[in-house]
Design a protein around this motif. Structure first.
Motif, PDB file in Angstrom:
ATOM      1  N   PRO A 156      51.286  35.215  30.130  1.00  0.00           N
ATOM      2  CA  PRO A 156      50.358  35.829  29.171  1.00  0.00           C
ATOM      3  C   PRO A 156      51.041  36.079  27.822  1.00  0.00           C
ATOM      4  CG  PRO A 156      50.219  36.929  31.294  1.00  0.00           C
ATOM      5  CD  PRO A 156      51.417  36.010  31.349  1.00  0.00           C
ATOM      6  N   LYS A 157      50.245  35.979  26.773  1.00  0.00           N
ATOM      7  CA  LYS A 157      50.759  36.103  25.411  1.00  0.00           C
ATOM      8  C   LYS A 157      51.533  37.402  25.189  1.00  0.00           C
ATOM      9  CE  LYS A 157      49.299  34.860  20.862  1.00  0.00           C
ATOM     10  NZ  LYS A 157      48.211  34.270  20.118  1.00  0.00           N
ATOM     11  N   GLU A 158      51.047  38.516  25.750  1.00  0.00           N
ATOM     12  CA  GLU A 158      51.722  39.799  25.540  1.00  0.00           C
ATOM     13  C   GLU A 158      53.154  39.780  26.061  1.00  0.00           C
ATOM     14  OE1 GLU A 158      50.764  43.089  28.584  1.00  0.00           O
ATOM     15  OE2 GLU A 158      48.973  41.811  28.632  1.00  0.00           O
ATOM     16  N   PHE A 159      53.374  39.101  27.189  1.00  0.00           N
ATOM     17  CA  PHE A 159      54.728  39.013  27.737  1.00  0.00           C
ATOM     18  C   PHE A 159      55.573  38.007  26.958  1.00  0.00           C
ATOM     19  CE2 PHE A 159      52.393  40.572  31.554  1.00  0.00           C
ATOM     20  CZ  PHE A 159      53.005  41.809  31.615  1.00  0.00           C
ATOM     21  N   ALA A 160      54.952  36.933  26.487  1.00  0.00           N
ATOM     22  CA  ALA A 160      55.673  35.965  25.662  1.00  0.00           C
ATOM     23  C   ALA A 160      56.172  36.634  24.392  1.00  0.00           C
ATOM     24  CB  ALA A 160      54.770  34.778  25.331  1.00  0.00           C
ATOM     25  N   LEU A 161      55.361  37.484  23.802  1.00  0.00           N
ATOM     26  CA  LEU A 161      55.767  38.205  22.592  1.00  0.00           C
ATOM     27  C   LEU A 161      56.899  39.186  22.878  1.00  0.00           C
ATOM     28  CD1 LEU A 161      52.297  38.870  20.913  1.00  0.00           C
ATOM     29  CD2 LEU A 161      54.121  37.361  20.086  1.00  0.00           C
ATOM     30  N   ARG A 162      56.834  39.840  24.018  1.00  0.00           N
ATOM     31  CA  ARG A 162      57.914  40.770  24.388  1.00  0.00           C
ATOM     32  C   ARG A 162      59.234  40.026  24.537  1.00  0.00           C
ATOM     33  NH1 ARG A 162      56.399  45.115  28.851  1.00  0.00           N
ATOM     34  NH2 ARG A 162      58.416  45.895  28.152  1.00  0.00           N
ATOM     35  N   ILE A 163      59.177  38.863  25.165  1.00  0.00           N
ATOM     36  CA  ILE A 163      60.392  38.064  25.323  1.00  0.00           C
ATOM     37  C   ILE A 163      60.910  37.621  23.960  1.00  0.00           C
ATOM     38  CG2 ILE A 163      61.299  35.857  26.182  1.00  0.00           C
ATOM     39  CD1 ILE A 163      59.417  36.231  28.620  1.00  0.00           C
ATOM     40  N   GLU A 164      60.025  37.152  23.107  1.00  0.00           N
ATOM     41  CA  GLU A 164      60.428  36.654  21.793  1.00  0.00           C
ATOM     42  C   GLU A 164      61.112  37.731  20.960  1.00  0.00           C
ATOM     43  OE1 GLU A 164      61.420  34.019  19.141  1.00  0.00           O
ATOM     44  OE2 GLU A 164      60.449  33.509  21.032  1.00  0.00           O
ATOM     45  N   ASN A 165      60.683  38.977  21.104  1.00  0.00           N
ATOM     46  CA  ASN A 165      61.221  40.079  20.293  1.00  0.00           C
ATOM     47  C   ASN A 165      62.251  40.930  21.034  1.00  0.00           C
ATOM     48  OD1 ASN A 165      59.569  39.557  17.953  1.00  0.00           O
ATOM     49  ND2 ASN A 165      57.854  40.267  19.168  1.00  0.00           N
ATOM     50  N   ALA A 166      62.691  40.461  22.188  1.00  0.00           N
ATOM     51  CA  ALA A 166      63.572  41.258  23.051  1.00  0.00           C
ATOM     52  C   ALA A 166      65.007  41.317  22.548  1.00  0.00           C
ATOM     53  CB  ALA A 166      63.560  40.671  24.457  1.00  0.00           C
ATOM     54  N   SER A 167      65.652  42.419  22.898  1.00  0.00           N
ATOM     55  CA  SER A 167      67.095  42.560  22.657  1.00  0.00           C
ATOM     56  C   SER A 167      67.847  41.851  23.789  1.00  0.00           C
ATOM     57  CB  SER A 167      67.471  44.044  22.648  1.00  0.00           C
ATOM     58  OG  SER A 167      67.307  44.595  23.950  1.00  0.00           O
ATOM     59  N   ASP A 168      69.140  41.673  23.601  1.00  0.00           N
ATOM     60  CA  ASP A 168      69.963  41.070  24.653  1.00  0.00           C
ATOM     61  C   ASP A 168      69.897  41.897  25.940  1.00  0.00           C
ATOM     62  OD1 ASP A 168      70.755  38.983  23.013  1.00  0.00           O
ATOM     63  OD2 ASP A 168      72.655  39.932  22.455  1.00  0.00           O
ATOM     64  N   ASP A 169      69.917  43.215  25.811  1.00  0.00           N
ATOM     65  CA  ASP A 169      69.864  44.090  26.986  1.00  0.00           C
ATOM     66  C   ASP A 169      68.545  43.929  27.736  1.00  0.00           C
ATOM     67  OD1 ASP A 169      72.407  45.086  26.515  1.00  0.00           O
ATOM     68  OD2 ASP A 169      71.685  46.876  25.487  1.00  0.00           O
ATOM     69  N   GLU A 170      67.452  43.843  27.008  1.00  0.00           N
ATOM     70  CA  GLU A 170      66.146  43.661  27.663  1.00  0.00           C
ATOM     71  C   GLU A 170      66.098  42.317  28.378  1.00  0.00           C
ATOM     72  OE1 GLU A 170      62.937  46.098  24.982  1.00  0.00           O
ATOM     73  OE2 GLU A 170      63.842  44.310  24.075  1.00  0.00           O
ATOM     74  N   LEU A 171      66.572  41.274  27.736  1.00  0.00           N
ATOM     75  CA  LEU A 171      66.570  39.955  28.376  1.00  0.00           C
ATOM     76  C   LEU A 171      67.392  39.972  29.668  1.00  0.00           C
ATOM     77  CD1 LEU A 171      66.993  37.711  25.217  1.00  0.00           C
ATOM     78  CD2 LEU A 171      64.934  37.941  26.622  1.00  0.00           C
ATOM     79  N   ASP A 172      68.535  40.626  29.637  1.00  0.00           N
ATOM     80  CA  ASP A 172      69.356  40.741  30.854  1.00  0.00           C
ATOM     81  C   ASP A 172      68.616  41.510  31.944  1.00  0.00           C
ATOM     82  OD1 ASP A 172      71.456  39.344  29.705  1.00  0.00           O
ATOM     83  OD2 ASP A 172      72.571  41.139  29.150  1.00  0.00           O
ATOM     84  N   ARG A 173      68.032  42.635  31.567  1.00  0.00           N
ATOM     85  CA  ARG A 173      67.333  43.479  32.536  1.00  0.00           C
ATOM     86  C   ARG A 173      66.143  42.730  33.162  1.00  0.00           C
ATOM     87  NH1 ARG A 173      66.525  47.587  29.390  1.00  0.00           N
ATOM     88  NH2 ARG A 173      64.339  47.226  28.921  1.00  0.00           N
ATOM     89  N   TRP A 174      65.367  42.047  32.343  1.00  0.00           N
ATOM     90  CA  TRP A 174      64.205  41.318  32.856  1.00  0.00           C
ATOM     91  C   TRP A 174      64.624  40.134  33.716  1.00  0.00           C
ATOM     92  CZ3 TRP A 174      61.751  41.188  27.348  1.00  0.00           C
ATOM     93  CH2 TRP A 174      61.276  42.465  27.025  1.00  0.00           C
ATOM     94  N   SER A 175      65.707  39.473  33.338  1.00  0.00           N
ATOM     95  CA  SER A 175      66.186  38.331  34.128  1.00  0.00           C
ATOM     96  C   SER A 175      66.598  38.772  35.525  1.00  0.00           C
ATOM     97  CB  SER A 175      67.366  37.657  33.416  1.00  0.00           C
ATOM     98  OG  SER A 175      66.957  37.114  32.186  1.00  0.00           O
ATOM     99  N   ILE A 176      67.249  39.903  35.618  1.00  0.00           N
ATOM    100  CA  ILE A 176      67.653  40.436  36.923  1.00  0.00           C
ATOM    101  C   ILE A 176      66.433  40.913  37.708  1.00  0.00           C
ATOM    102  CG2 ILE A 176      68.931  42.308  38.048  1.00  0.00           C
ATOM    103  CD1 ILE A 176      71.011  41.958  35.732  1.00  0.00           C
ATOM    104  N   ALA A 177      65.503  41.588  37.021  1.00  0.00           N
ATOM    105  CA  ALA A 177      64.290  42.080  37.688  1.00  0.00           C
ATOM    106  C   ALA A 177      63.456  40.931  38.232  1.00  0.00           C
ATOM    107  CB  ALA A 177      63.468  42.926  36.723  1.00  0.00           C
ATOM    108  N   LEU A 178      63.485  39.795  37.570  1.00  0.00           N
ATOM    109  CA  LEU A 178      62.716  38.634  38.023  1.00  0.00           C
ATOM    110  C   LEU A 178      63.122  38.201  39.432  1.00  0.00           C
ATOM    111  CD1 LEU A 178      60.727  36.314  37.376  1.00  0.00           C
ATOM    112  CD2 LEU A 178      62.663  35.096  36.365  1.00  0.00           C
TER     113      LEU A 178
END
Length: 86
Positions: free
Chosen positions: A52-74
């Motif tokens: 969904p677009k809302e999650f794509a936007l969150r990824i696009e604007n994410a910090s390195d820490d958020e990307l790491d956290r989401w990758s592990i949560a996945l």
């Protein structure tokens, strides 16, 4: 005058070299972050279907820490909302 020109030239050359080095470092960091965003999007699509677009936007604007956290949560999340839960 000659000595002053030599000093100025060395100062300029040092500044240019430092600027090139900083540019390369920033470029590598941006490349790593872009790669991490791309991989996270592909894995999410593979696991949950269209992103969904809302999650794509969150990824696009994410910090390195958020990307790491989401990758592990996945890895353990059973829902897309769970991946992005705070």
């Amino acid at each position: 005058d000659v000595m002053e020109n030599v000093v100025i030239r060395r100062w300029i050359e040092t500044g240019l070299a430092q600027g090139r080095q900083e540019g390369r470092q920033e470029g590598r960091q941006q490349g790593r972050q872009d790669g991490q965003k791309s991989l996270l999007r592909r894995l999410i699509v593979s696991k949950f279907g269209p992103l969904p677009k809302e999650f794509a936007l969150r990824i696009e604007n994410a910090s390195d820490d958020e990307l790491d956290r989401w990758s592990i949560a996945l890895l353990t999340s059973s829902t897309l909302d769970g991946v992005f839960a705070e």
